[in-house]
Design a protein around this motif. Sequence first.
Motif, PDB file in Angstrom:
ATOM      1  N   TYR A  27      59.952  25.855  25.916  1.00 21.02           N
ATOM      2  CA  TYR A  27      58.710  25.582  26.645  1.00 21.02           C
ATOM      3  C   TYR A  27      57.751  26.763  26.503  1.00 21.02           C
ATOM      4  O   TYR A  27      56.571  26.578  26.177  1.00 21.02           O
ATOM      5  CB  TYR A  27      59.046  25.309  28.110  1.00 21.02           C
ATOM      6  CG  TYR A  27      57.852  25.022  28.978  1.00 21.02           C
ATOM      7  CD1 TYR A  27      57.348  23.733  29.086  1.00 21.02           C
ATOM      8  CD2 TYR A  27      57.228  26.040  29.691  1.00 21.02           C
ATOM      9  CE1 TYR A  27      56.252  23.456  29.888  1.00 21.02           C
ATOM     10  CE2 TYR A  27      56.132  25.768  30.499  1.00 21.02           C
ATOM     11  CZ  TYR A  27      55.650  24.486  30.597  1.00 21.02           C
ATOM     12  OH  TYR A  27      54.562  24.222  31.377  1.00 21.02           O
ATOM     13  N   ASN A  28      58.234  27.967  26.731  1.00 20.31           N
ATOM     14  CA  ASN A  28      57.383  29.158  26.642  1.00 20.31           C
ATOM     15  C   ASN A  28      56.846  29.368  25.235  1.00 20.31           C
ATOM     16  O   ASN A  28      55.687  29.748  25.056  1.00 20.31           O
ATOM     17  CB  ASN A  28      58.145  30.392  27.130  1.00 20.31           C
ATOM     18  CG  ASN A  28      58.366  30.360  28.630  1.00 20.31           C
ATOM     19  OD1 ASN A  28      57.600  29.766  29.376  1.00 20.31           O
ATOM     20  ND2 ASN A  28      59.436  30.990  29.078  1.00 20.31           N
ATOM     21  N   ILE A  29      57.667  29.096  24.234  1.00 23.93           N
ATOM     22  CA  ILE A  29      57.210  29.214  22.841  1.00 23.93           C
ATOM     23  C   ILE A  29      56.128  28.183  22.559  1.00 23.93           C
ATOM     24  O   ILE A  29      55.087  28.498  21.977  1.00 23.93           O
ATOM     25  CB  ILE A  29      58.393  29.065  21.860  1.00 23.93           C
ATOM     26  CG1 ILE A  29      59.317  30.285  21.959  1.00 23.93           C
ATOM     27  CG2 ILE A  29      57.897  28.876  20.425  1.00 23.93           C
ATOM     28  CD1 ILE A  29      60.641  30.127  21.234  1.00 23.93           C
TER      29      ILE A  29
ATOM     30  N   GLY B 192      50.128  26.964  21.747  1.00 26.08           N
ATOM     31  CA  GLY B 192      49.038  26.036  22.014  1.00 26.08           C
ATOM     32  C   GLY B 192      49.430  24.576  22.099  1.00 26.08           C
ATOM     33  O   GLY B 192      48.560  23.705  22.116  1.00 26.08           O
ATOM     34  N   PHE B 193      50.735  24.294  22.144  1.00 24.30           N
ATOM     35  CA  PHE B 193      51.161  22.900  22.273  1.00 24.30           C
ATOM     36  C   PHE B 193      50.751  22.342  23.627  1.00 24.30           C
ATOM     37  O   PHE B 193      50.660  23.075  24.611  1.00 24.30           O
ATOM     38  CB  PHE B 193      52.685  22.779  22.126  1.00 24.30           C
ATOM     39  CG  PHE B 193      53.158  22.832  20.711  1.00 24.30           C
ATOM     40  CD1 PHE B 193      53.484  21.673  20.027  1.00 24.30           C
ATOM     41  CD2 PHE B 193      53.267  24.045  20.055  1.00 24.30           C
ATOM     42  CE1 PHE B 193      53.924  21.726  18.718  1.00 24.30           C
ATOM     43  CE2 PHE B 193      53.700  24.109  18.743  1.00 24.30           C
ATOM     44  CZ  PHE B 193      54.033  22.946  18.079  1.00 24.30           C
TER      45      PHE B 193
ATOM     46  N   PHE C 271      58.996  12.634  22.713  1.00 26.50           N
ATOM     47  CA  PHE C 271      60.229  13.158  23.296  1.00 26.50           C
ATOM     48  C   PHE C 271      60.096  14.647  23.532  1.00 26.50           C
ATOM     49  O   PHE C 271      59.729  15.389  22.642  1.00 26.50           O
ATOM     50  CB  PHE C 271      61.405  12.916  22.345  1.00 26.50           C
ATOM     51  CG  PHE C 271      61.617  11.478  22.028  1.00 26.50           C
ATOM     52  CD1 PHE C 271      62.156  10.622  22.971  1.00 26.50           C
ATOM     53  CD2 PHE C 271      61.264  10.957  20.796  1.00 26.50           C
ATOM     54  CE1 PHE C 271      62.350   9.287  22.684  1.00 26.50           C
ATOM     55  CE2 PHE C 271      61.461   9.628  20.499  1.00 26.50           C
ATOM     56  CZ  PHE C 271      62.007   8.791  21.452  1.00 26.50           C
ATOM     57  N   SER C 272      60.412  15.067  24.750  1.00 26.58           N
ATOM     58  CA  SER C 272      60.386  16.506  25.016  1.00 26.58           C
ATOM     59  C   SER C 272      61.127  16.816  26.308  1.00 26.58           C
ATOM     60  O   SER C 272      60.688  16.453  27.391  1.00 26.58           O
ATOM     61  CB  SER C 272      58.957  17.035  25.084  1.00 26.58           C
ATOM     62  OG  SER C 272      58.262  16.442  26.151  1.00 26.58           O
ATOM     63  N   ASN C 273      62.231  17.450  26.161  1.00 28.12           N
ATOM     64  CA  ASN C 273      62.977  18.029  27.276  1.00 28.12           C
ATOM     65  C   ASN C 273      63.350  19.442  26.857  1.00 28.12           C
ATOM     66  O   ASN C 273      64.512  19.745  26.617  1.00 28.12           O
ATOM     67  CB  ASN C 273      64.232  17.198  27.590  1.00 28.12           C
ATOM     68  CG  ASN C 273      63.881  15.905  28.278  1.00 28.12           C
ATOM     69  OD1 ASN C 273      63.060  15.894  29.183  1.00 28.12           O
ATOM     70  ND2 ASN C 273      64.491  14.826  27.843  1.00 28.12           N
ATOM     71  N   PRO C 274      62.331  20.302  26.749  1.00 27.02           N
ATOM     72  CA  PRO C 274      62.592  21.631  26.205  1.00 27.02           C
ATOM     73  C   PRO C 274      63.351  22.529  27.175  1.00 27.02           C
ATOM     74  O   PRO C 274      63.282  22.361  28.389  1.00 27.02           O
ATOM     75  CB  PRO C 274      61.189  22.181  25.965  1.00 27.02           C
ATOM     76  CG  PRO C 274      60.355  21.515  27.020  1.00 27.02           C
ATOM     77  CD  PRO C 274      60.945  20.130  27.144  1.00 27.02           C
ATOM     78  N   THR C 275      64.048  23.495  26.595  1.00 26.84           N
ATOM     79  CA  THR C 275      64.617  24.560  27.412  1.00 26.84           C
ATOM     80  C   THR C 275      63.451  25.432  27.873  1.00 26.84           C
ATOM     81  O   THR C 275      62.328  25.319  27.356  1.00 26.84           O
ATOM     82  CB  THR C 275      65.597  25.414  26.590  1.00 26.84           C
ATOM     83  OG1 THR C 275      64.846  26.064  25.548  1.00 26.84           O
ATOM     84  CG2 THR C 275      66.725  24.570  25.999  1.00 26.84           C
ATOM     85  N   VAL C 276      63.708  26.331  28.802  1.00 25.05           N
ATOM     86  CA  VAL C 276      62.656  27.235  29.278  1.00 25.05           C
ATOM     87  C   VAL C 276      62.122  28.071  28.117  1.00 25.05           C
ATOM     88  O   VAL C 276      60.915  28.263  27.979  1.00 25.05           O
ATOM     89  CB  VAL C 276      63.185  28.138  30.422  1.00 25.05           C
ATOM     90  CG1 VAL C 276      62.179  29.213  30.781  1.00 25.05           C
ATOM     91  CG2 VAL C 276      63.536  27.295  31.635  1.00 25.05           C
ATOM     92  N   GLU C 277      63.028  28.518  27.261  1.00 25.74           N
ATOM     93  CA  GLU C 277      62.615  29.320  26.112  1.00 25.74           C
ATOM     94  C   GLU C 277      61.722  28.516  25.167  1.00 25.74           C
ATOM     95  O   GLU C 277      60.666  28.989  24.733  1.00 25.74           O
ATOM     96  CB  GLU C 277      63.844  29.828  25.357  1.00 25.74           C
ATOM     97  CG  GLU C 277      63.498  30.747  24.199  1.00 25.74           C
ATOM     98  CD  GLU C 277      64.739  31.270  23.485  1.00 25.74           C
ATOM     99  OE1 GLU C 277      64.604  31.597  22.293  1.00 25.74           O
ATOM    100  OE2 GLU C 277      65.812  31.339  24.101  1.00 25.74           O
TER     101      GLU C 277
END
Length: 129
Positions: A35-37, A42-43, A27-33
């Motif tokens: 995502y950048n983190i 290294g994810f 599951f992954s629907n990250p926010t832009v922040e």
Amino acid sequence: EERLQADCVKWFSETYPQKRGRLFATFSNPTVEQYNIWISRGFVIGLSDLIYIDDSNRVIGIEMKYPGRSHTRDHILTQCNWLIHNCHIGAFCTSIEMFKEIIQGTGKGIDPKFIFSQLENNSKKSLQF
């Protein structure tokens, strides 16, 4: 796509209770922040929706796509690349029947190499499954 994925996972859990832990979701629907983190740490981005470790310990990546929905070219190319380069078998899947065939080894879903070639040879900005 979430409903299709949930139905597939439910079928798998009911059909193969002894294989609990061999099918998992990413599951992954990250926010832009977020995502950048994640990228800075290294994810890996672009993993398939479901990952199944079969009885021979091979990685099978399954990317769920609900029929009729469009996705951007870049998004699909990222998914194709991950499925092609990181899985023993990688597949796009558009139905619970197709999912069952992938898990049971009687079908291979939609080949990401085929999808990649379709996108590579045209200038479409999106692809509809």
